[in-house]
Design an enzyme around this catalytic site. Structure first.
Site, PDB file in Angstrom:
ATOM      1  CG  ASP A  72      41.911  35.039  45.631  1.00 13.08           C
ATOM      2  OD1 ASP A  72      41.769  33.971  45.016  1.00 13.08           O
ATOM      3  OD2 ASP A  72      41.467  36.124  45.200  1.00 13.08           O
ATOM      4  CD  GLU A 134      37.588  33.811  41.316  1.00 13.40           C
ATOM      5  OE1 GLU A 134      36.659  33.722  40.489  1.00 13.40           O
ATOM      6  OE2 GLU A 134      37.396  34.255  42.465  1.00 13.40           O
TER       7      GLU A 134
HETATM    8 ZN    ZN Z   1      35.326  31.692  44.138  1.00 10.06          ZN
END
Ligand code: ZN
Length: 383
Positions: A72, A134
């Site tokens: 992401d 993340e």
């Molecule tokens: Zn990163």
């Protein structure tokens, strides 16, 4: 190199902002890895819109190294880009695009090297871990690590390719964020004893938290190299109440801590839970039985604790020809892998200074340094 930039350009074209699906990108990664003979496992989240990928080349044994990256990227909303953030362009030796440095560049480099790894490795496996979400609290990595915990075979090392300008990072603090909500009982300000003032209880809660700062300083590990060396605690927001003459029925405290060791976080959480259960709640509920205090965990990103023994650090020192290992102020997925019992370092191409900004870029120099490191890793794994 050409292959790597080609793959990177493909990856940038997937707009994998954390709020959106990453499935197309994961399918692309899975295809490429399957083509080199990897055993690929795609693990979906509860919504079915996002997935982690875990893939293995080489023998089915314990050990080996995990190359890890998140799929992401942060949003481009309200950022002023010179060119389309999701169409990679090269200018002056730099590759521009959302996610070039954080951290699709690393992922592209590992994919470009995968066919070579496949041809080289024999005794120890090499694993690829590509995660979702993340940037919003390492959620995908949490699920991935949980899945690995349930497997029989455990990798030995992990390399998290977050942008460190290819320097080896062996530690960072954790980042835990909480929202604590107080429900009291409204009443007229002229008679405070007939209500439960949520703001006043929130203030007592904040005071207790601030008291813990002293504890945390005393608990500083003697050899801590963090700056500051202890676990910090911050009150980010305190909201509640409605008017001067009304007993406040609601309040909220948003707070965070940055633990240097997991036991500090436990100490704070246990102390606050006990304080609510034994002191605040009985006083609140004596007047209003429905009064409550609830703490929402916004995110608990584990820290990466530096350790004297770290095989991943030794391996990277070999590959890069330098013994230096640093600490950084930003969080990564590394602590989750460490909690699984792996030796972990963070090292990847590009600078964190370019991450999350408009005109994010990765220099070709950094990318070629990363490829050289991975080439040496392949040679090592061949023996
Ligand atoms: Zn990163």
């Amino acid at each position: 190199m050409e292959q790597t930039t080609g793959i990177l350009s493909d990856l940038i074209a997937f707009p994998t902002v954390s709020a959106d699906s990453n499935l197309e990108m994961i399918a692309y990664l899975a295809n490429r890895l399957e083509d080199c003979g990897a055993r690929v496992d795609v693990m979906f989240d509860a919504s079915g819109q996002k997935a982690n990928l875990f893939a293995t080349l080489g023998p089915e044994t314990d050990g080996g190294i995990v190359l890890s990256g998140h799929s992401d990227v942060v949003p481009v909303t309200d950022q002023d880009w010179t060119s389309d953030p999701f169409a990679m362009v090269e200018r002056d030796g730099r590759l521009y695009g959302r996610g070039t440095c954080d951290m699709k560049g690393f992922i592209a480099a590992t994919l470009a090297m995968a066919p070579e790894f496949a041809a080289q490795i024999s005794r120890r496996p090499i694993h690829f871990a590509f995660t979702y979400d993340e940037e919003v609290g390492c959620i995908g990595a949490g699920h991935l690590v949980q899945a690995l915990r349930e497997r029989e075979l455990k990798p030995r090392l992990a390399l998290i390719g977050e942008p460190t300008s290819m320097r080896v990072v062996e530690g960072h603090k954790g980042c835990h964020e909480y929202s604590t909500r107080f429900q009291g009982l409204e009443g007229h300000g002229s008679d405070p004893g007939r209500g439960v003032n949520a703001v006043e209880y929130a203030a007592r809660y904040v005071n207790r938290l601030l008291d813990l700062r002293g504890d945390l300083q005393q608990r500083t590990p003697p050899d801590s190299r963090f700056d500051p060396p202890w676990t910090t605690l911050n009150i980010g927001a305190l909201n509640g109440g409605s008017a001067h003459n009304v007993i406040a029925s609601k309040a909220q405290v948003d707070w965070e801590m940055r633990p240097v060791q997991p036991s500090d976080a436990d100490h704070v959480k246990d102390t606050m839970a006990r304080y609510c259960r034994d002191t605040l709640l009985p006083a609140m509920q004596a007047i209003y039985p429905e009064a409550s205090i609830e703490t929402e965990v916004v995110g608990e990103v584990a820290g990466l604790t530096p350790t004297s023994q770290n095989e991943a650090r030794e391996l990277m020192a070999d590959l890069l020809g330098s013994n230096a290992a640093e600490l950084v102020p930003f969080g990564t997925e590394a602590g989750l892998f460490q909690a699984l019992g792996l030796d972990v370092v963070v090292c990847g191409p590009g600078s964190i200074a370019q991450a999350h900004k408009a005109d994010e870029y990765l220099s070709l120099d950094q990318l070629s340094d990363c490829l050289r490191m991975l080439e040496r890793l392949g040679d090592q794994l061949a023996n």
